[in-house]
Scaffold this motif. Sequence first.
Motif, PDB file in Angstrom:
ATOM      1  N   LEU A  83     -28.563  -0.295  31.697  1.00 37.82           N
ATOM      2  CA  LEU A  83     -29.036   1.205  30.823  1.00 37.82           C
ATOM      3  C   LEU A  83     -30.193   2.052  31.061  1.00 37.82           C
ATOM      4  O   LEU A  83     -29.824   3.585  30.883  1.00 37.82           O
ATOM      5  CB  LEU A  83     -29.159   0.475  29.732  1.00 37.82           C
ATOM      6  N   ALA A  84     -30.674   1.797  32.061  1.00 39.27           N
ATOM      7  CA  ALA A  84     -31.536   2.446  32.470  1.00 39.27           C
ATOM      8  C   ALA A  84     -31.022   4.038  32.704  1.00 39.27           C
ATOM      9  O   ALA A  84     -31.762   4.932  32.868  1.00 39.27           O
ATOM     10  CB  ALA A  84     -32.486   1.906  33.694  1.00 39.27           C
ATOM     11  N   GLU A  87     -29.809   5.682  29.412  1.00 38.30           N
ATOM     12  CA  GLU A  87     -31.621   6.830  29.236  1.00 38.30           C
ATOM     13  C   GLU A  87     -31.488   7.437  30.126  1.00 38.30           C
ATOM     14  O   GLU A  87     -32.525   8.839  29.679  1.00 38.30           O
ATOM     15  CB  GLU A  87     -32.293   5.544  28.846  1.00 38.30           C
ATOM     16  N   LEU A  90     -29.936  10.943  29.233  1.00 41.70           N
ATOM     17  CA  LEU A  90     -29.805  11.831  27.995  1.00 41.70           C
ATOM     18  C   LEU A  90     -31.363  12.230  28.038  1.00 41.70           C
ATOM     19  O   LEU A  90     -31.692  13.562  27.695  1.00 41.70           O
ATOM     20  CB  LEU A  90     -30.324  10.456  26.882  1.00 41.70           C
ATOM     21  N   GLU A  91     -33.080  11.439  28.249  1.00 42.77           N
ATOM     22  CA  GLU A  91     -34.104  12.392  28.757  1.00 42.77           C
ATOM     23  C   GLU A  91     -34.413  13.851  29.326  1.00 42.77           C
ATOM     24  O   GLU A  91     -34.215  14.355  29.280  1.00 42.77           O
ATOM     25  CB  GLU A  91     -34.952  11.022  29.894  1.00 42.77           C
ATOM     26  N   ARG A 134     -25.911   9.621  24.066  1.00 44.88           N
ATOM     27  CA  ARG A 134     -25.936   9.269  23.533  1.00 44.88           C
ATOM     28  C   ARG A 134     -25.304   8.419  23.236  1.00 44.88           C
ATOM     29  O   ARG A 134     -25.238   7.282  22.891  1.00 44.88           O
ATOM     30  CB  ARG A 134     -26.279   9.939  21.936  1.00 44.88           C
ATOM     31  N   ILE A 137     -25.164   5.160  25.933  1.00 43.91           N
ATOM     32  CA  ILE A 137     -25.849   4.701  25.506  1.00 43.91           C
ATOM     33  C   ILE A 137     -25.737   3.318  24.362  1.00 43.91           C
ATOM     34  O   ILE A 137     -25.864   2.111  24.627  1.00 43.91           O
ATOM     35  CB  ILE A 137     -27.793   5.316  24.841  1.00 43.91           C
ATOM     36  N   THR A 138     -25.215   3.882  23.307  1.00 46.94           N
ATOM     37  CA  THR A 138     -24.796   3.813  22.429  1.00 46.94           C
ATOM     38  C   THR A 138     -24.076   1.987  22.541  1.00 46.94           C
ATOM     39  O   THR A 138     -24.001   0.728  22.259  1.00 46.94           O
ATOM     40  CB  THR A 138     -24.585   4.409  21.187  1.00 46.94           C
ATOM     41  N   GLN A 141     -24.941  -0.173  24.917  1.00 49.92           N
ATOM     42  CA  GLN A 141     -26.280  -1.410  24.356  1.00 49.92           C
ATOM     43  C   GLN A 141     -25.289  -2.325  23.101  1.00 49.92           C
ATOM     44  O   GLN A 141     -25.456  -3.289  23.184  1.00 49.92           O
ATOM     45  CB  GLN A 141     -27.308  -0.440  23.249  1.00 49.92           C
TER      46      GLN A 141
END
Length: 171
Positions: A83-84, A87, A90-91, A134, A137-138, A141
Motif C-alpha cells: 500500500l505504501a 499512498e 497520491l501524495e 485514489r 489505494i481503494t 485496501q
Amino acid sequence: MDQKVYDLINDQINKELYSAYLYLSFADYYADEGLDGYANFYEIQAQEERDHALIFRKYLLENDCVPKLKAIDAPDKTFNDFLAPLEAALEHEKYVTSLINDIYAAAVSVNDYRAMQFLKWFIDEQMEEEDTARDMITKMQLFGDDKRSLFELNQQLAGRVYSVPTPLQGE
C-alpha cells in the motif's frame, strides 16, 4: 514570456523528471516483490512523467525560451508494504497538482493566455492522475490482503500499455 512563468515552467521540467525517477523506484519495489503488473504500471507512469517534461520543454522552445536543465534528485522513499507506494503516489500527484496550479496562477497574474491554454491539458491530466491513484489505494485496501484478488489486480495492471500523450502525438 514573463520571467516568473518561465522559471516555474523550467522548474517543472525537473519536477516531472524527478517524478519519472520516483515512479521507477516504485516499479523496482513491486518488481522485487514479484508484482510485475504493478511494476509495469509504474514503468508506464515513469514514461508519462518523462513525456510531461518533454511537453514543458517543447513549450519553452516554441516560445523562444531556452530550457535550463537541472540535476535530478534521487528518490528517497522506502516501502514496507504494498500500500505504501500507492499512498506515496497520491501524495506526489497532489504535490504536482499544486505545482501546476502555481504555474497557472503566475500565468493569470500576467495575462499570459497562451500559457493558461497550454496548462489546461495538465490540469485535466492531474485530475485523472489523482483519481487513478485514489482508485489504486481503494482496491489495495479492499483486496490486497487476499492473495487471489491481489493476483487479479496485478494481472489487470500487467495489461496496461503506454500511449503517447496528445501534446506529443505527431512528433
